[in-house]
Design a protein around this motif. Structure first.
Motif, PDB file in Angstrom:
ATOM      1  N   ILE A 138       0.856  -1.193   0.000  1.00 37.68           N
ATOM      2  CA  ILE A 138       0.000   0.000   0.000  1.00 37.68           C
ATOM      3  C   ILE A 138       0.888   1.237   0.000  1.00 37.68           C
ATOM      4  N   PHE A 139       1.012   1.888  -1.132  1.00 35.08           N
ATOM      5  CA  PHE A 139       1.850   3.092  -1.203  1.00 35.08           C
ATOM      6  C   PHE A 139       1.424   4.025  -2.313  1.00 35.08           C
ATOM      7  N   GLY A 140       0.548   3.547  -3.177  1.00 36.44           N
ATOM      8  CA  GLY A 140       0.078   4.417  -4.258  1.00 36.44           C
ATOM      9  C   GLY A 140       1.230   4.936  -5.090  1.00 36.44           C
ATOM     10  N   LYS A 141       1.233   6.235  -5.353  1.00 33.91           N
ATOM     11  CA  LYS A 141       2.326   6.833  -6.117  1.00 33.91           C
ATOM     12  C   LYS A 141       3.206   7.714  -5.231  1.00 33.91           C
ATOM     13  N   THR A 142       3.158   7.491  -3.930  1.00 29.83           N
ATOM     14  CA  THR A 142       3.935   8.331  -3.026  1.00 29.83           C
ATOM     15  C   THR A 142       5.424   8.044  -3.129  1.00 29.83           C
ATOM     16  N   THR A 143       6.221   8.985  -2.613  1.00 30.55           N
ATOM     17  CA  THR A 143       7.635   8.732  -2.359  1.00 30.55           C
ATOM     18  C   THR A 143       7.870   8.929  -0.864  1.00 30.55           C
ATOM     19  N   VAL A 161       9.713   0.624  -5.423  1.00 32.63           N
ATOM     20  CA  VAL A 161       8.309   1.058  -5.338  1.00 32.63           C
ATOM     21  C   VAL A 161       8.188   2.523  -4.952  1.00 32.63           C
ATOM     22  N   THR A 185      10.271   4.737  -5.814  1.00 37.02           N
ATOM     23  CA  THR A 185      11.024   5.505  -6.820  1.00 37.02           C
ATOM     24  C   THR A 185      12.194   6.232  -6.162  1.00 37.02           C
ATOM     25  N   SER A 186      12.817   5.569  -5.190  1.00 39.34           N
ATOM     26  CA  SER A 186      13.927   6.206  -4.483  1.00 39.34           C
ATOM     27  C   SER A 186      15.188   6.227  -5.339  1.00 39.34           C
ATOM     28  N   LEU A 205       6.967  -1.641 -11.124  1.00 41.15           N
ATOM     29  CA  LEU A 205       8.350  -1.380 -10.695  1.00 41.15           C
ATOM     30  C   LEU A 205       9.193  -0.829 -11.841  1.00 41.15           C
ATOM     31  N   ARG A 243       8.742   2.684 -12.592  1.00 35.40           N
ATOM     32  CA  ARG A 243       9.451   3.569 -11.659  1.00 35.40           C
ATOM     33  C   ARG A 243      10.933   3.688 -12.041  1.00 35.40           C
ATOM     34  N   MET A 250      12.925   7.052 -12.872  1.00 29.28           N
ATOM     35  CA  MET A 250      14.227   7.417 -12.294  1.00 29.28           C
ATOM     36  C   MET A 250      15.187   7.959 -13.346  1.00 29.28           C
ATOM     37  N   GLU A 274       6.873  11.930 -13.091  1.00 25.27           N
ATOM     38  CA  GLU A 274       5.729  11.453 -12.318  1.00 25.27           C
ATOM     39  C   GLU A 274       4.764  10.658 -13.207  1.00 25.27           C
ATOM     40  N   LYS A 328       5.233   6.768 -13.960  1.00 22.84           N
ATOM     41  CA  LYS A 328       4.902   5.751 -12.955  1.00 22.84           C
ATOM     42  C   LYS A 328       3.505   5.198 -13.189  1.00 22.84           C
ATOM     43  N   ALA A 366      -4.389  -3.713  -3.698  1.00 24.02           N
ATOM     44  CA  ALA A 366      -2.950  -3.397  -3.656  1.00 24.02           C
ATOM     45  C   ALA A 366      -2.169  -4.537  -2.989  1.00 24.02           C
TER      46      ALA A 366
END
Lengths: 472, 472
Positions: A96-101, A314, A316-317, B355, B358, B362, B372, B375, B447
């Motif tokens: 569960i993270f959606g499109k967050t970073t 996930v 996008t780090s 993945l 993402r 990057m 953005e 993704k 999810a």
């Protein structure tokens, strides 16, 4: 841990000989004493008779005091996995993270859940599920972040001990009033340190010599701490010689924030070093974007890195450079980093390590030798999940292999066999998605396990000689 | 497919409403006739009584001729997955690739195995295992490459029909004597076309209107074919209006080879277009490195793309840009691309799609809005695996959703529940690695399924109304 019987394990034993190479011991016997320690490794043991004649005599053991475990054909013993970075309270949020970073993910998903675990019934439920699930996936040691709550953190330590998972358990320190949210932070640096000491004392009460469970100092990451609490933790570290865990250089926004908050330090790594937290017992999660200078500093201090490929992808780090860190003499292990990391499995982390290393390679020109070098093999990924992780959490030489003197933290792996008609050979056993046709070499068996294996292939798990999980 | 009883399915139905959005129908009924076709979708059906009173009357069905299937609480019906690119003969090699890339991987691992399947007993074993495994993972339709062997290819078509998987089955054409290895190639362009016709005829014999199994023209990829065979296949395509599948722009070495072999064509895509193979019924696998011009040409010809993220990552081929292709009006679906792709699961392909997107991001500056946008969400990944794939294989409007008139190609998904103590609520059911705590929203359930789900969560699979797989 009283009352363990002596044990002899017979069959194929596979472990990392080096980063590049697996060692395959076939027809071998590994003898484990009543403390869960490997006292004898014998090759060329093809039958139970051999043990009667030779092994028992050598060991001076009576047959009646020994349990013998024989791996079925095709099965093999493999060192338990080390998860060198995992947040137990976030377990329900996997996926569960959606499109967050990183920074918005923390506020939206993570802090509300962590904070809610001050309810001890909820904490017991979540932590039990997390420990059971990671054990089932072959994780014999985990370096856990708990929450800021002392009682819930102590409960996590209790549960690790009772369910039999080797663990480092850290109460999370986050006392920076400017950054942390009102509903989820320590009241002050002083309170943060005092609560940390309470958890250390609790672990000492339940496991006096930290045999199975150890406390770990856990400044969440530089932004959530004050200089005062970090310095205080560093003092506790020196006084008690305890391990430390924190995060570093996961995300560019985070790095910019740290640079703004600590202008007097020359880098993110230097912030920790300037506060005395970069020690040989420090586990740094991520290290995705560290500079040459930071790598040099981390290597010099002998601090360790937990690579968390699932999480880094996930959120996008970025794609952490394991080969690059190895080249700079940094010790690296794997972390699931649940709940940003979506999977409880270090096997999945190993798989994603291989894949992410290929994305690192894609960013380097094919004519540059570093392109090819960046790619990690299956052997290297498994090394990271076992011996690499052991070194990261301070258990090098104690777990991660089958040498005499090491402890029996091991999983028994079984794969699925396909019969001549293309159906499962044994319908009573779920071999998962790994279909063996019988012509595969041992190296190919390992490759198929790494790429399609899951907890169904982990038939039994032992920690310190104790059977802590089994399935058909 | 005679003898199917009428069926009514009751419960929650989830499917793609659009690329961005899933539709959740709760307390709904979907009525399927004896041909496997959805004839009625009714919402607000909360009890069996409602059906007696209303639905059966509306349908004019007798209760005695209808089987009613009720999803358990928490379970949901989801469209079957479409695997738009998969090599059935390579199934035993999943996970086995070492550090190879496309061209050496073909020679080292792929061609020896494919060639060996002229042994029909071996082919039966491998194909049965492959079909069973993909069905178990919810794949209701697969676009298969077989081998160059006519009998083995025909056997694959037979097995799809008898095991009940909807399939496009292609005999692989590879007649270029300069490129193909002596031990595994067609004798000539003429022989290649003749053998292709034999397979088409065989499929027509076993499934005259291609209801479940269809032939598909399969020039392996431009390098392995001659201009003569490609032109011949294009003529067959036009004459018989058949689908086509091939590979495009997977790997830089391959692209350079094509440019060298076909200097008269302006691009890789142009090679196929110049030979008449870029049709609205053409499935192009990979398209990792296609240029703007190629994208425009593919979109203009309404050819489709099968995105294969697992394969592209493990072979270090590159990271395909799905958003970029969508922006250029290209229809995209997902492929496992076994055996380069390591997994039989389109759910895994969906996960890797998110993945890899993402990793695409990057590579784009964070200040650029495309970062953005690159993704992909879970909803978009699931769209690719269902409706997207259906459009790619030419089954748009027939499968991939729950609209009236569509066919019942569906999976029933069940997740694992955690009891109040943190243990599995039902020890008789293996819920896999998905632990539901009960507080999750439906979006969060999805999810968690996408990120940790596997075949254990696919409880039943139907194709055209027929139950083709079930498990506890």
């Amino acid at each position: 841990m009283p009352g363990l019987r002596k044990q002899i394990f017979l069959g194929t034993f596979i472990s990392s000989k080096s980063r590049q190479e697996l060692q395959y011991l076939h027809d071998a016997a590994v003898c484990v004493d009543s403390h869960g320690k490997i006292v004898k490794v014998d090759v060329d043991c093809t039958s139970a008779e051999l043990i009667d004649d030779r092994l028992l005599n050598k060991l001076g053991w009576e047959k009646s005091e020994v349990d013998v475990h024989v791996a079925k054909p095709g099965q093999f013993f493999f060192p338990g996995f080390i998860d060198s970075h995992v947040h137990a309270p976030q377990y329900p949020n996997v996926g569960i993270f959606g499109k967050t970073t990183l920074l918005d993910w923390l506020e939206k998903y993570t802090f509300p859940l962590e904070s809610s675990l001050k309810d001890l019934a909820k904490a017991r439920r979540v932590y039990t599920a997390c420990i059971r699930r990671t054990l089932a996936n072959g994780t014999t040691t985990a370096a856990y972040y708990a929450t800021i709550d002392v009682d819930a953190t102590n409960l996590l330590a209790d549960l690790c001990l009772s369910l039999g998972q080797r663990a480092l358990v850290g109460r999370v320190c986050m006392d920076n009033q400017d950054i942390c949210l009102d509903y989820y932070r320590d009241e002050s640096a002083e309170a943060s340190l005092e609560k940390t000491l309470q958890t250390i004392q609790h672990v000492r009460d339940i496991d006096p010599s930290f045999e199975l469970v150890s406390p770990i100092l856990t400044p969440r990451f530089a932004p959530s701490c004050t200089s005062e609490s970090m310095r205080g933790l560093a003092k506790i570290q020196r006084d008690m010689d305890l391990p430390v865990q924190t995060h570093i250089s996961e995300n560019k926004g985070e790095i910019a924030l740290v640079a703004k908050m600590y202008p007097e330090s020359s880098s993110y790594a230097a912030v920790y070093d300037d506060h005395g937290l970069l020690t040989p017992r420090t586990i740094l999660a991520h290290a995705v974007h560290i500079s040459e200078d930071e790598a040099r500093l981390i290597a010099k201090r002998k601090s360790k890195v937990a690579h968390c490929p699932c999480s880094n992808s996930v959120l996008t780090s970025g794609a952490a450079r394991v080969r690059w860190m190895w080249d700079r003499d940094i010790t690296v292990g794997l972390g699931t980093d649940m709940g940003a990391g979506y999977s409880p499995s270090i096997l999945e982390a190993a798989r994603q390590t291989a894949l992410v290393s290929r994305h690192v390679a894609m960013g380097i020109d094919e004519a540059d030798p570093e392109h090819e070098r960046s790619k990690l093999t299956i052997e290297e990924a498994l090394y990271l999940g076992t011996r690499g992780g052991a070194a990261v959490v301070g258990l090098e030489g104690r777990v991660g292999g089958f040498e005499e003197g090491m402890e029996w933290d091991v999983q028994l792996i079984g794969l699925g066999d396909v019969n001549e008609e293309g159906f499962p050979a044994d319908i009573d056993v779920d071999g998962g998605n790994v279909d063996m046709f019988g012509w595969e070499s041992w190296e190919e068996r390992i490759a198929k396990w790494v790429y399609n294996g899951d907890d169904r292939n982990t038939k039994k798990v032992w920690v310190k000689g104790r059977l802590v999980h089994s399935r058909r």
